[in-house]
Design a protein around this motif. Structure first.
Motif, PDB file in Angstrom:
ATOM      1  N   GLY A   1       0.805  -1.220   0.000  1.00 63.47           N
ATOM      2  CA  GLY A   1       0.000   0.000   0.000  1.00 63.47           C
ATOM      3  C   GLY A   1       0.843   1.277   0.000  1.00 63.47           C
ATOM      4  N   PRO A   2       1.734   1.447   0.975  1.00 66.33           N
ATOM      5  CA  PRO A   2       2.566   2.658   0.982  1.00 66.33           C
ATOM      6  C   PRO A   2       3.474   2.773  -0.243  1.00 66.33           C
ATOM      7  N   LEU A   3       3.949   1.636  -0.772  1.00 63.92           N
ATOM      8  CA  LEU A   3       4.816   1.692  -1.955  1.00 63.92           C
ATOM      9  C   LEU A   3       4.059   2.211  -3.174  1.00 63.92           C
ATOM     10  N   ILE A   4       2.869   1.679  -3.424  1.00 68.05           N
ATOM     11  CA  ILE A   4       2.120   2.097  -4.610  1.00 68.05           C
ATOM     12  C   ILE A   4       1.615   3.522  -4.426  1.00 68.05           C
ATOM     13  N   THR A   5       1.253   3.898  -3.203  1.00 67.20           N
ATOM     14  CA  THR A   5       0.822   5.276  -2.938  1.00 67.20           C
ATOM     15  C   THR A   5       1.955   6.251  -3.197  1.00 67.20           C
ATOM     16  N   ARG A   6       3.141   5.907  -2.736  1.00 64.30           N
ATOM     17  CA  ARG A   6       4.304   6.773  -2.965  1.00 64.30           C
ATOM     18  C   ARG A   6       4.608   6.906  -4.454  1.00 64.30           C
TER      19      ARG A   6
ATOM     20  N   HIS B   1     -20.854  -4.698  -9.819  1.00 63.15           N
ATOM     21  CA  HIS B   1     -19.591  -5.195  -9.273  1.00 63.15           C
ATOM     22  C   HIS B   1     -18.410  -4.301  -9.656  1.00 63.15           C
ATOM     23  N   LEU B   2     -18.492  -3.658 -10.813  1.00 64.66           N
ATOM     24  CA  LEU B   2     -17.381  -2.817 -11.283  1.00 64.66           C
ATOM     25  C   LEU B   2     -17.314  -1.467 -10.583  1.00 64.66           C
ATOM     26  N   LEU B   3     -18.458  -0.869 -10.293  1.00 62.98           N
ATOM     27  CA  LEU B   3     -18.474   0.483  -9.740  1.00 62.98           C
ATOM     28  C   LEU B   3     -17.719   0.635  -8.418  1.00 62.98           C
ATOM     29  N   PRO B   4     -17.840  -0.302  -7.456  1.00 62.36           N
ATOM     30  CA  PRO B   4     -17.057  -0.148  -6.225  1.00 62.36           C
ATOM     31  C   PRO B   4     -15.541  -0.215  -6.475  1.00 62.36           C
ATOM     32  N   VAL B   5     -15.122  -1.032  -7.418  1.00 61.60           N
ATOM     33  CA  VAL B   5     -13.700  -1.132  -7.764  1.00 61.60           C
ATOM     34  C   VAL B   5     -13.223   0.188  -8.364  1.00 61.60           C
ATOM     35  N   LEU B   6     -13.994   0.721  -9.307  1.00 63.19           N
ATOM     36  CA  LEU B   6     -13.635   1.988  -9.943  1.00 63.19           C
ATOM     37  C   LEU B   6     -13.676   3.153  -8.952  1.00 63.19           C
ATOM     38  N   ALA B   7     -14.602   3.096  -7.995  1.00 56.61           N
ATOM     39  CA  ALA B   7     -14.671   4.137  -6.966  1.00 56.61           C
ATOM     40  C   ALA B   7     -13.415   4.114  -6.085  1.00 56.61           C
ATOM     41  N   GLU B   8     -12.944   2.913  -5.763  1.00 52.96           N
ATOM     42  CA  GLU B   8     -11.711   2.810  -4.966  1.00 52.96           C
ATOM     43  C   GLU B   8     -10.515   3.342  -5.748  1.00 52.96           C
ATOM     44  N   VAL B   9     -10.453   3.035  -7.041  1.00 51.73           N
ATOM     45  CA  VAL B   9      -9.381   3.559  -7.896  1.00 51.73           C
ATOM     46  C   VAL B   9      -9.438   5.086  -7.913  1.00 51.73           C
ATOM     47  N   LYS B  10     -10.629   5.630  -8.095  1.00 48.89           N
ATOM     48  CA  LYS B  10     -10.782   7.087  -8.117  1.00 48.89           C
ATOM     49  C   LYS B  10     -10.316   7.706  -6.809  1.00 48.89           C
ATOM     50  N   GLY B  11     -10.661   7.078  -5.689  1.00 43.26           N
ATOM     51  CA  GLY B  11     -10.217   7.576  -4.387  1.00 43.26           C
ATOM     52  C   GLY B  11      -8.698   7.607  -4.274  1.00 43.26           C
ATOM     53  N   LEU B  12      -8.041   6.547  -4.740  1.00 43.81           N
ATOM     54  CA  LEU B  12      -6.574   6.495  -4.710  1.00 43.81           C
ATOM     55  C   LEU B  12      -5.967   7.578  -5.596  1.00 43.81           C
ATOM     56  N   LEU B  13      -6.535   7.751  -6.784  1.00 38.70           N
ATOM     57  CA  LEU B  13      -6.006   8.748  -7.716  1.00 38.70           C
ATOM     58  C   LEU B  13      -6.240  10.168  -7.205  1.00 38.70           C
ATOM     59  N   ASP B  14      -7.397  10.414  -6.599  1.00 37.78           N
ATOM     60  CA  ASP B  14      -7.656  11.728  -6.005  1.00 37.78           C
ATOM     61  C   ASP B  14      -6.668  12.004  -4.872  1.00 37.78           C
ATOM     62  N   PHE B  15      -6.425  10.998  -4.026  1.00 40.28           N
ATOM     63  CA  PHE B  15      -5.481  11.140  -2.919  1.00 40.28           C
ATOM     64  C   PHE B  15      -4.078  11.457  -3.436  1.00 40.28           C
TER      65      PHE B  15
ATOM     66  N   GLY C   1      -3.464  12.914  -6.250  1.00 40.23           N
ATOM     67  CA  GLY C   1      -3.482  14.137  -7.050  1.00 40.23           C
ATOM     68  C   GLY C   1      -3.316  13.891  -8.550  1.00 40.23           C
ATOM     69  N   ILE C   2      -3.727  12.721  -9.006  1.00 39.70           N
ATOM     70  CA  ILE C   2      -3.612  12.382 -10.424  1.00 39.70           C
ATOM     71  C   ILE C   2      -4.959  12.589 -11.099  1.00 39.70           C
ATOM     72  N   HIS C   3      -4.948  13.413 -12.158  1.00 37.99           N
ATOM     73  CA  HIS C   3      -6.190  13.714 -12.864  1.00 37.99           C
ATOM     74  C   HIS C   3      -6.121  13.350 -14.344  1.00 37.99           C
ATOM     75  N   GLN C   4      -4.937  13.156 -14.888  1.00 37.51           N
ATOM     76  CA  GLN C   4      -4.759  12.771 -16.295  1.00 37.51           C
ATOM     77  C   GLN C   4      -4.693  11.240 -16.344  1.00 37.51           C
ATOM     78  N   VAL C   5      -5.805  10.603 -16.717  1.00 36.38           N
ATOM     79  CA  VAL C   5      -5.894   9.140 -16.686  1.00 36.38           C
ATOM     80  C   VAL C   5      -6.512   8.642 -17.977  1.00 36.38           C
ATOM     81  N   ARG C   6      -5.973   7.539 -18.492  1.00 38.13           N
ATOM     82  CA  ARG C   6      -6.572   6.829 -19.626  1.00 38.13           C
ATOM     83  C   ARG C   6      -6.882   5.419 -19.135  1.00 38.13           C
ATOM     84  N   LEU C   7      -8.147   5.028 -19.217  1.00 34.95           N
ATOM     85  CA  LEU C   7      -8.576   3.706 -18.762  1.00 34.95           C
ATOM     86  C   LEU C   7      -8.799   2.816 -19.979  1.00 34.95           C
ATOM     87  N   LEU C   8      -8.115   1.697 -20.020  1.00 35.42           N
ATOM     88  CA  LEU C   8      -8.274   0.717 -21.091  1.00 35.42           C
ATOM     89  C   LEU C   8      -9.077  -0.465 -20.555  1.00 35.42           C
ATOM     90  N   ALA C   9     -10.071  -0.906 -21.328  1.00 33.60           N
ATOM     91  CA  ALA C   9     -10.892  -2.039 -20.917  1.00 33.60           C
ATOM     92  C   ALA C   9     -11.482  -2.678 -22.163  1.00 33.60           C
TER      93      ALA C   9
END
Length: 172
Positions: free
Chosen positions: A87-92, A147-161, A163-171
């Motif tokens: 967790g701390p490694l990926i956050t950093r 099932h996807l929305l909670p996962v994407l919400a957690e990703v958004k929370g991490l990215l907001d924390f 400070g990343i706003h330029q994102v390209r999501l591939l699926a």
């Protein structure tokens, strides 16, 4: 590469890895040292086999078996909490990302024809580094937005924390 260069590379890589992980939540700093040597062996050998790492692990042990037992003991330790290390490694890493566009991949996989793994990973240097994952008891790789929305919400929370706003999501 000669053995002398490999030894020097191992020490330098070990010091770099240790600098990133030593500030984690360790009950004993020796666990951080063991993990740093494991990562060093993994990177320099290019293999996920513990015996392949041993020639890169510096230790006072006189037998390779002792070093292997140390690594296996670390991996099998029930007190090791991967989340408190990863967790701390990926956050950093995310906080230091900068203004470059972050590329994420959403992927699903079926495990044992019974479970579905939903994973969002950061794509970097032809590697997928896991960011968020969930396992559902679901026999198909096709999952609903429920099932996807909670996962994407957690990703958004991490990215907001981070400070990343330029994102390209591939699926798919």
């Amino acid at each position: 590469m000669t053995t002398e260069n490999a030894t020097g590379d191992a020490s330098r890589l070990y010091q770099s890895v240790l600098a990133h992980i030593q500030h984690g939540l360790w009950n004993d700093i020796r666990n951080a040292h063991t993990l740093a040597w494991m990562v060093t062996g993994l990177v320099l050998s290019g293999r996920s086999s513990i015996p392949a790492w041993l020639s890169y692990i510096h230790s006072r042990a006189t037998f390779a078996q002792s070093s292997e037992r140390r690594v296996r003991g670390w991996l099998e330790n029930p007190a090791s909490d991967c989340g408190s290390i990863y967790g701390p490694l990926i956050t950093r890493a995310l906080r230091d990302w900068g203004s470059q566009t972050l590329i994420l991949a959403l992927d699903t996989s079926v495990l044992f024809e019974k479970f579905c793994l939903i994973r969002v990973s950061v794509l970097f240097r032809r590697r997928a580094v896991p960011l968020v994952s969930r396992v559902l008891e679901h026999p198909s790789a096709q999952v609903s937005t429920t099932h996807l929305l909670p996962v994407l919400a957690e990703v958004k929370g991490l990215l907001d924390f981070a400070g990343i706003h330029q994102v390209r999501l591939l699926a798919d």
